[in-house]
Design a protein around this motif. Structure first.
Motif, short mmCIF file in Angstrom:
data_model
loop_
_atom_site.label_atom_id
_atom_site.label_comp_id
_atom_site.label_asym_id
_atom_site.label_seq_id
_atom_site.Cartn_x
_atom_site.Cartn_y
_atom_site.Cartn_z
N SER A 8 -16.43 -11.67 -13.23
CA SER A 8 -15.74 -10.54 -12.73
C SER A 8 -14.74 -10.82 -11.52
O SER A 8 -13.76 -9.77 -11.39
N LEU A 45 -20.30 -5.72 -15.86
CA LEU A 45 -18.90 -5.82 -15.59
C LEU A 45 -18.23 -4.72 -15.82
O LEU A 45 -17.04 -4.71 -14.91
N ASP A 46 -18.58 -3.42 -16.40
CA ASP A 46 -17.87 -2.54 -16.62
C ASP A 46 -17.98 -1.58 -15.28
O ASP A 46 -16.95 -1.16 -14.93
N ALA A 49 -15.85 -3.09 -12.53
CA ALA A 49 -14.35 -2.60 -13.11
C ALA A 49 -14.27 -1.26 -12.48
O ALA A 49 -13.24 -0.93 -11.87
N ALA A 52 -13.85 -1.34 -8.44
CA ALA A 52 -12.43 -1.87 -8.18
C ALA A 52 -11.63 -0.64 -8.58
O ALA A 52 -10.78 -0.44 -7.61
N LEU A 53 -11.74 -0.07 -9.61
CA LEU A 53 -10.94 1.00 -9.76
C LEU A 53 -10.91 2.17 -8.69
O LEU A 53 -9.94 2.70 -8.05
#
Length: 69
Positions: A8, A45-46, A49, A52-53
């Motif tokens: 990641s 991992l999704d 993400a 982070a977004l």
């Protein structure tokens, strides 16, 4: 945790912090460990993400956690 960090790009210390904040969780009920290692589903991992977004959009970790529930 090291494998998730490697895949990641998120530091292991941040992953442990996200776990304490309730943003991610290991597999199974309670803390899923294989020896001293936490085990996570590939979907983590999704979720990382999305975290982070959300942070890039200016949301706090508490606000992001609220969106997941």
């Amino acid at each position: 945790i090291s494998e998730v960090a490697r895949r990641s790009g998120v530091a292991a210390s941040a992953l442990r912090y996200y776990e304490r904040k309730g943003l991610i969780s290991p597999l199974g009920s309670g803390v899923a460990r294989q020896g001293a290692r936490r085990r996570f589903a590939p979907q983590v991992l999704d979720r990382l993400a999305l975290i982070a977004l959300g942070q890039a959009a200016g949301f706090t970790l508490d606000e992001i956690r609220g969106m997941f529930t």
